[in-house]
Scaffold this motif. Structure first.
Motif, PDB file in Angstrom:
ATOM      1  N   GLN A 255      46.469 -55.668 158.109  1.00 27.07           N
ATOM      2  CA  GLN A 255      46.693 -55.575 156.673  1.00 27.07           C
ATOM      3  C   GLN A 255      45.779 -54.492 156.091  1.00 27.07           C
ATOM      4  O   GLN A 255      44.656 -54.284 156.574  1.00 27.07           O
ATOM      5  N   THR A 256      46.246 -53.833 155.045  1.00 28.82           N
ATOM      6  CA  THR A 256      45.413 -52.909 154.277  1.00 28.82           C
ATOM      7  C   THR A 256      45.464 -53.338 152.816  1.00 28.82           C
ATOM      8  O   THR A 256      46.556 -53.489 152.252  1.00 28.82           O
ATOM      9  N   LEU A 257      44.303 -53.528 152.228  1.00 28.68           N
ATOM     10  CA  LEU A 257      44.228 -53.975 150.840  1.00 28.68           C
ATOM     11  C   LEU A 257      44.331 -52.781 149.893  1.00 28.68           C
ATOM     12  O   LEU A 257      44.102 -51.638 150.279  1.00 28.68           O
ATOM     13  N   ASP A 258      44.652 -53.065 148.632  1.00 27.40           N
ATOM     14  CA  ASP A 258      44.787 -51.999 147.644  1.00 27.40           C
ATOM     15  C   ASP A 258      43.468 -51.306 147.350  1.00 27.40           C
ATOM     16  O   ASP A 258      43.447 -50.137 146.957  1.00 27.40           O
ATOM     17  N   SER A 259      42.369 -52.039 147.527  1.00 29.97           N
ATOM     18  CA  SER A 259      41.052 -51.488 147.211  1.00 29.97           C
ATOM     19  C   SER A 259      40.015 -52.176 148.096  1.00 29.97           C
ATOM     20  O   SER A 259      40.162 -53.357 148.424  1.00 29.97           O
ATOM     21  N   PRO A 260      38.933 -51.477 148.470  1.00 27.62           N
ATOM     22  CA  PRO A 260      37.914 -52.083 149.343  1.00 27.62           C
ATOM     23  C   PRO A 260      37.013 -53.099 148.646  1.00 27.62           C
ATOM     24  O   PRO A 260      36.128 -53.652 149.286  1.00 27.62           O
ATOM     25  N   ASP A 261      37.234 -53.334 147.350  1.00 33.30           N
ATOM     26  CA  ASP A 261      36.436 -54.363 146.657  1.00 33.30           C
ATOM     27  C   ASP A 261      37.264 -55.611 146.351  1.00 33.30           C
ATOM     28  O   ASP A 261      36.846 -56.474 145.583  1.00 33.30           O
ATOM     29  N   ILE A 262      38.447 -55.727 146.980  1.00 37.35           N
ATOM     30  CA  ILE A 262      39.305 -56.906 146.810  1.00 37.35           C
ATOM     31  C   ILE A 262      39.106 -57.856 147.984  1.00 37.35           C
ATOM     32  O   ILE A 262      39.069 -57.424 149.138  1.00 37.35           O
ATOM     33  N   LEU A 263      38.983 -59.141 147.694  1.00 32.38           N
ATOM     34  CA  LEU A 263      38.856 -60.139 148.760  1.00 32.38           C
ATOM     35  C   LEU A 263      40.188 -60.293 149.493  1.00 32.38           C
ATOM     36  O   LEU A 263      41.241 -60.408 148.862  1.00 32.38           O
ATOM     37  N   ALA A 264      40.123 -60.316 150.808  1.00 34.55           N
ATOM     38  CA  ALA A 264      41.348 -60.523 151.593  1.00 34.55           C
ATOM     39  C   ALA A 264      41.939 -61.899 151.331  1.00 34.55           C
ATOM     40  O   ALA A 264      43.162 -62.070 151.353  1.00 34.55           O
ATOM     41  N   ILE A 265      41.088 -62.896 151.065  1.00 35.66           N
ATOM     42  CA  ILE A 265      41.603 -64.244 150.815  1.00 35.66           C
ATOM     43  C   ILE A 265      42.373 -64.313 149.498  1.00 35.66           C
ATOM     44  O   ILE A 265      43.102 -65.268 149.257  1.00 35.66           O
ATOM     45  N   LYS A 266      42.208 -63.306 148.650  1.00 40.04           N
ATOM     46  CA  LYS A 266      42.952 -63.304 147.375  1.00 40.04           C
ATOM     47  C   LYS A 266      44.444 -63.215 147.616  1.00 40.04           C
ATOM     48  O   LYS A 266      45.227 -63.941 147.003  1.00 40.04           O
ATOM     49  N   GLY A 267      44.854 -62.339 148.517  1.00 39.32           N
ATOM     50  CA  GLY A 267      46.276 -62.191 148.797  1.00 39.32           C
ATOM     51  C   GLY A 267      46.770 -63.145 149.857  1.00 39.32           C
ATOM     52  O   GLY A 267      47.754 -63.859 149.664  1.00 39.32           O
ATOM     53  N   LEU A 268      46.049 -63.217 150.983  1.00 41.89           N
ATOM     54  CA  LEU A 268      46.512 -64.045 152.096  1.00 41.89           C
ATOM     55  C   LEU A 268      46.454 -65.529 151.767  1.00 41.89           C
ATOM     56  O   LEU A 268      47.213 -66.319 152.316  1.00 41.89           O
ATOM     57  N   GLY A 269      45.559 -65.918 150.871  1.00 42.88           N
ATOM     58  CA  GLY A 269      45.420 -67.331 150.522  1.00 42.88           C
ATOM     59  C   GLY A 269      46.604 -67.899 149.782  1.00 42.88           C
ATOM     60  O   GLY A 269      46.704 -69.111 149.596  1.00 42.88           O
ATOM     61  N   GLN A 270      47.518 -67.044 149.357  1.00 43.77           N
ATOM     62  CA  GLN A 270      48.706 -67.529 148.661  1.00 43.77           C
ATOM     63  C   GLN A 270      49.806 -67.973 149.622  1.00 43.77           C
ATOM     64  O   GLN A 270      50.795 -68.555 149.202  1.00 43.77           O
ATOM     65  N   PHE A 271      49.633 -67.680 150.914  1.00 37.27           N
ATOM     66  CA  PHE A 271      50.659 -68.014 151.892  1.00 37.27           C
ATOM     67  C   PHE A 271      50.279 -69.274 152.665  1.00 37.27           C
ATOM     68  O   PHE A 271      49.154 -69.392 153.173  1.00 37.27           O
TER      69      PHE A 271
END
Length: 403
Positions: A163-179
């Motif tokens: 996965q590549t996040l939109d920005s390096p200051d975003i938590l990965a759990i922010k997006g993946l935690g929704q699944f």
């Protein structure tokens, strides 16, 4: 009510915590210390992570004055957090220990960046940890067949997704935690989204409010009447329990109602058996309002996984503090987790020794001591001495402004 349990917290380079950790956390933890010792900052760890989850790390830092204001003086390396937690038992089986690690640094352009974000499982006490999520500088991967981890045991073969996040200051759990397929990530995300830190204000709770629905008590308590009405109308058995508890904790209180006025507002009324007419909340004692608000919070039909309560003794008679401690302990025994800060020896007198920690400052940095680790305190408590009296007598070294 069964919730996940935090078992360890490690903090590095976050304000007064240059290097500190607490292991084997019970479900109810009470922290003592002088003003400025770091009690509120300990709770703020969860606030920082929650803000980072809702937005990003840069926003969470700026909300606290920026990286320089958050970073420990003379610290070395990144800001680091490590939280170990365990999900509820399934069919009587203890679940694996989950570790979440987060490191925050600065890039060459002096912008905050997540240098490390790892979520890992450990099967048993000696099993090799599986990194279910591993990200750095906005790039990484996550295991997508997490559900097979327990059933496959040692034959588990991981399947990863880059996965590549939109920005390096975003938590990965922010997006993946929704699944739902990322179960461990989702559970930790829910902890951060639903934790609760009390900033209860008496005058706010005494407000006459506009009509509307509020299912959960706000941190200030300004929607107390609305939540009371919601619980009464939708969870009558819970409301009866709260009322019974209220009559036990505050003598004379026989009835509590949230009634709607002609102009469409909600008024909270308390009935005292000694009087014919009920009192509206603005004319009820501060202690009565506060005790009722805590009961509404503790018997929430959908309780928070973590409560952080600062100085619950304010506005309450000392004799009520033993009973309030019992209410917090009952909540913890039902499966919740409660972190409390206090300046009250009377409240501390109601504690068990394994529930008590104290904060000290050494050379400007905070250390956390456990009461059970002090042999003298442990011996005196076993002989019947109350912990609040021991605190007043100076046995908790470094926990007071003059010690």
């Amino acid at each position: 009510m069964i919730k996940m349990k935090i078992e360890k917290i490690r903090i590095k380079n976050f304000k007064v915590y240059r290097e500190a950790e607490i292991r084997d956390l019970p479900n109810m933890c009470v922290f003592l210390g002088a003003n400025g010792a770091g009690k509120s900052t300990l709770f703020e760890v969860f606030g920082f992570l929650s803000d980072a989850l809702k937005n990003n790390v840069k926003n969470a830092l700026n909300k606290r004055g920026g990286f320089k204001e958050v970073y420990s003086r003379n610290g070395e390396g990144d800001i680091e957090f490590e939280i170990k937690f365990r999900n509820p038992e399934v069919d009587g089986k203890r679940q694996p220990l989950i570790t979440y690690e987060l490191s925050v640094g600065m890039d060459p352009n002096k912008q905050p960046v997540i240098t490390k974000e790892i979520l890992s499982y450990r099967r048993g006490n000696r099993g090799r940890p599986y990194r279910f999520l591993e990200f750095s500088h906005g790039k990484g991967n996550a295991i997508i067949n997490e559900s097979e981890f327990e059933t496959a045991k040692q034959e588990f073969k991981e399947q990863r997704e880059e996965q590549t996040l939109d920005s390096p200051d975003i938590l990965a759990i922010k997006g993946l935690g929704q699944f739902q397929r990322f179960q461990a990530i989702s559970s930790f995300r829910r902890l951060l989204e639903n934790w609760y830190v009390s900033n209860f204000q008496i005058h706010a709770a005494q407000n006459i409010e506009d009509t509307g629905l509020s299912e959960h008590l706000s941190t200030t308590g300004d929607n107390l009447a609305q939540v009371t009405k919601f619980i009464y109308e939708n969870h009558i058995d819970i409301f009866k329990t709260i009322l019974q508890k209220m009559s036990e904790r505050v003598p004379g209180i026989e009835k509590v109602e949230a009634t709607e006025t002609i102009d469409g507002r909600i008024v909270l009324q308390f009935s005292d058996g000694s009087f014919k007419d009920p009192f509206i909340s603005r004319f009820v004692s501060d202690g009565t309002i506060k005790m009722f608000a805590y009961l509404i919070l503790l018997y929430d039909p959908k309780p928070h996984p973590l409560l952080c309560i600062e100085e619950p003794e304010n506005f309450l008679h000392p004799e009520l503090l033993v009973e309030l401690a019992e209410e917090f302990r009952e909540y913890a025994n039902r499966g919740g987790q409660v972190f409390i800060s206090s300046h009250s020896p009377d409240f501390v007198n109601a504690l068990e020794i394994d529930e008590l920690f104290w904060l000290t400052k050494e050379e400007g940095y905070t250390k956390i001591a456990r009461a059970t680790d002090d042999s003298l305190v442990r011996t005196l408590a076993a002989e019947g001495d109350k912990l609040g009296y021991l605190w007043k007598q100076g046995y908790f070294k470094g926990s007071g402004p003059k010690s």
